[in-house]
Design an enzyme around this catalytic site. Sequence first.
Site, PDB file in Angstrom:
ATOM      1  N   ASP A  82       0.830  -1.205   0.000  1.00 22.71           N
ATOM      2  CA  ASP A  82       0.000   0.000   0.000  1.00 22.71           C
ATOM      3  C   ASP A  82       0.866   1.257   0.000  1.00 22.71           C
ATOM      4  OD1 ASP A  82      -2.346   1.555   0.215  1.00 22.71           O
ATOM      5  OD2 ASP A  82      -2.135   1.652   2.388  1.00 22.71           O
ATOM      6  N   HIS A  83       0.636   2.150  -0.961  1.00 18.95           N
ATOM      7  CA  HIS A  83       1.322   3.443  -1.033  1.00 18.95           C
ATOM      8  C   HIS A  83       2.841   3.307  -1.116  1.00 18.95           C
ATOM      9  CE1 HIS A  83      -2.549   5.251   0.101  1.00 18.95           C
ATOM     10  NE2 HIS A  83      -2.061   6.322  -0.485  1.00 18.95           N
TER      11      HIS A  83
END
Length: 284
Positions: A82-83
């Site tokens: 994530d990210h």
Amino acid sequence: MKLHNTKKMLLDAQAGHYAVPAFNIHNLETLSTVVETAEEMRSPVIIAATPSTVVYAGKDYLIALVGAAMEKYDIPMSFHLDHHEDVADIEDTVAAGCRSVMIVASKLPYEENVKKVQQVVAFSHTCHATVEAEFGRLVGQENNVIVTDADKAYTNPDDAVRYVEETGIDSLAVAIGTAHGLYKGRPKLDFDRLKEIRSRVSVPLVLHGASDVPDELVEKAISLGITKVNIATDLKIPFANAVKAFFKEHTEANDPRKYMTPGKQAMKEVVIHKIKVCGSEGRA
């Protein structure tokens, strides 16, 4: 067990008009709480890890833990980066077995953004991994990236169509008014914008910054086409508060099996609630 990508579970959610919850985990306690609860509720689930979590826990440990959970529980499950911004780190983690990634390049000029995402897509698809990218930027802090109100940009439907076509991504994170972290007031989501994006973009759509957003707004976003909902802050705060309360009452405590237990219970209540909001209960 080979880890799964998110392609089928998100397409199933898109067809079924519900969303798959993606919970940001940090350690064994958060992982076990999320997957055990998802199994009990027969919900598909995505286990997400930010760059700082991967550094903290180690990609090999995380991949092994999620792999063990997949062996134990018979529900759709994926481990998702994530990210993440560093292409080399993404490729290393995909090579190690991860099969779902989010590349963040939204702070770059459009052409550089597309080029960077294309690079991640090319490598990831070779390894049968799915790729999510963000077009538009959310206010707030995620990992070590801070976006101010002055820097925020909503997702433009016209540009979103072009972006998906040029990058070849599998899912698109849209900026429609949510933010990372907690809100100062009631968030205002641009549902008309979401509706138009959904009508013109075929890939699954993702809602970031869903923690602290009123349930009815998240449910409406799902009804308009959101198929993945990210949850992070809403897990961390009750876990931390429960552990702090335990130590306040038991000042001499030193057994993590005891002081982690109330934290896990507090998280479990959140996971149950979020699965119900996503409408994913009984979908596994």
